[in-house]
Design an enzyme around this catalytic site. Structure first.
Site, PDB file in Angstrom:
ATOM      1  N   ASN A  84      14.250  42.991 -68.458  1.00  0.00           N
ATOM      2  CA  ASN A  84      14.359  41.803 -67.606  1.00  0.00           C
ATOM      3  C   ASN A  84      14.034  42.121 -66.139  1.00  0.00           C
ATOM      4  O   ASN A  84      14.227  41.287 -65.261  1.00  0.00           O
ATOM      5  CB  ASN A  84      15.755  41.171 -67.720  1.00  0.00           C
ATOM      6  CG  ASN A  84      16.860  42.090 -67.192  1.00  0.00           C
ATOM      7  OD1 ASN A  84      16.585  43.184 -66.708  1.00  0.00           O
ATOM      8  ND2 ASN A  84      18.092  41.635 -67.276  1.00  0.00           N
ATOM      9  N   GLU A  86      20.669  43.115 -61.638  1.00  0.00           N
ATOM     10  CA  GLU A  86      20.073  42.173 -62.586  1.00  0.00           C
ATOM     11  C   GLU A  86      19.224  41.141 -61.835  1.00  0.00           C
ATOM     12  O   GLU A  86      19.333  41.028 -60.604  1.00  0.00           O
ATOM     13  CB  GLU A  86      21.197  41.468 -63.362  1.00  0.00           C
ATOM     14  CG  GLU A  86      22.080  42.409 -64.186  1.00  0.00           C
ATOM     15  CD  GLU A  86      21.435  42.846 -65.506  1.00  0.00           C
ATOM     16  OE1 GLU A  86      20.200  42.960 -65.582  1.00  0.00           O
ATOM     17  OE2 GLU A  86      22.176  43.083 -66.467  1.00  0.00           O
TER      18      GLU A  86
END
Ligand code: PGA
Length: 245
Positions: free
Chosen positions: A132, A139
């Protein structure tokens, strides 16, 4: 942005070339602090370093990139335990800073933040990339100015990392502590390690798409001295004519 890209054809070559690039970076400093990653990708790199044996590579001090939280002491999947087994113990590498994934998370964060001003930024950051686009546990959505902090893991990271998790490892954690993008950006040299087709798309996006918190690894486009060690599959989606070096 220009990168030095080292393309390899198998895992053994990956380990050797990554070790060479790392040693070359180490030689530019005297006992630098170095951020090192965990996960599947760097295993051939650590195997190549272990093969050299203790005392054969320039001295450095290890700084932990990230760690799961809410696990128990001695948990086999704690990143620090993995690092000790794979590299730190066999090569007798001193630890400059590490996380305790079994401690109270907020106490741990306070300790880590207290230490930061006392230690200089790491000179070298060796990193991987998540499917990702995460770096460490920064993140998607992580600000380029994010600091060391506690983060909630995304569903995609939990799915990806759960693969090696055995029933006796207990519940998979949903929180972690990570160095922030700030600490990664402070490194003078960055070595990105990437293996496998599952990373090809995100690698191309990170290196040639917009620089955005949606793809934290896109910060590499703003870094000086980036070396990428990658296998053919990981490089298979780079746009034609991309200027590698
Ligand atoms: P991996 O993890 O090396 O196990 O693919 C990399 C990462 O998630 O940063």
């Amino acid at each position: 942005m220009k990168y030095t890209v080292i393309e390899v054809h198998n895992d053994r070559a990956f380990g050797k070339k990554a070790a060479q690039a790392f040693i070359q970076a180490l030689r530019q400093y005297h006992e630098p602090d170095v951020i090192l990653p965990t996960g599947n990708t760097p295993l051939p790199f650590y195997a190549a370093l272990r093969e050299m044996g203790p005392g054969k590579i320039p001295a450095f001090r290890y700084r932990q990139l990230d760690e799961y939280l809410d696990l128990w002491m001695g948990h086999p999947k704690l990143f620090l335990n993995e690092m000790k087994t794979n590299l730190l113990d066999p090569l007798e590498i001193p630890i400059r800073s590490s996380f305790n994934g079994a401690a109270d998370p907020y106490e741990e964060l306070m300790q880590a933040k207290k230490l930061l001003p006392e230690i200089r930024p790491a000179k070298i950051a060796v990193i991987g990339i998540g499917e990702n686009g995460h770096v460490g546990f920064n993140e998607p959505g992580s600000s380029m100015f994010s600091d060391i902090r506690i983060v909630d893991l995304t569903e995609s990271t939990i799915m990806a990392n759960k693969k090696g998790w055995a029933p006796e490892d207990g519940l998979f954690p949903n929180r972690a502590i990570t160095l922030g993008m700030m600490q990664l950006r402070e490194a003078e040299q960055t070595i990105l390690l990437v293996r496998g087709e599952s990373k090809a798309q995100i690698l191309a996006k990170a290196l040639t798409g917009p620089v955005t918190p949606d793809v934290p690894a896109s910060y590499l486009q703003m870094q000086e001295n980036v070396t990428i060690v990658a296998d053919r599959l990981a490089l298979s989606k780079m746009p034609a004519g991309f200027n590698f070096s």
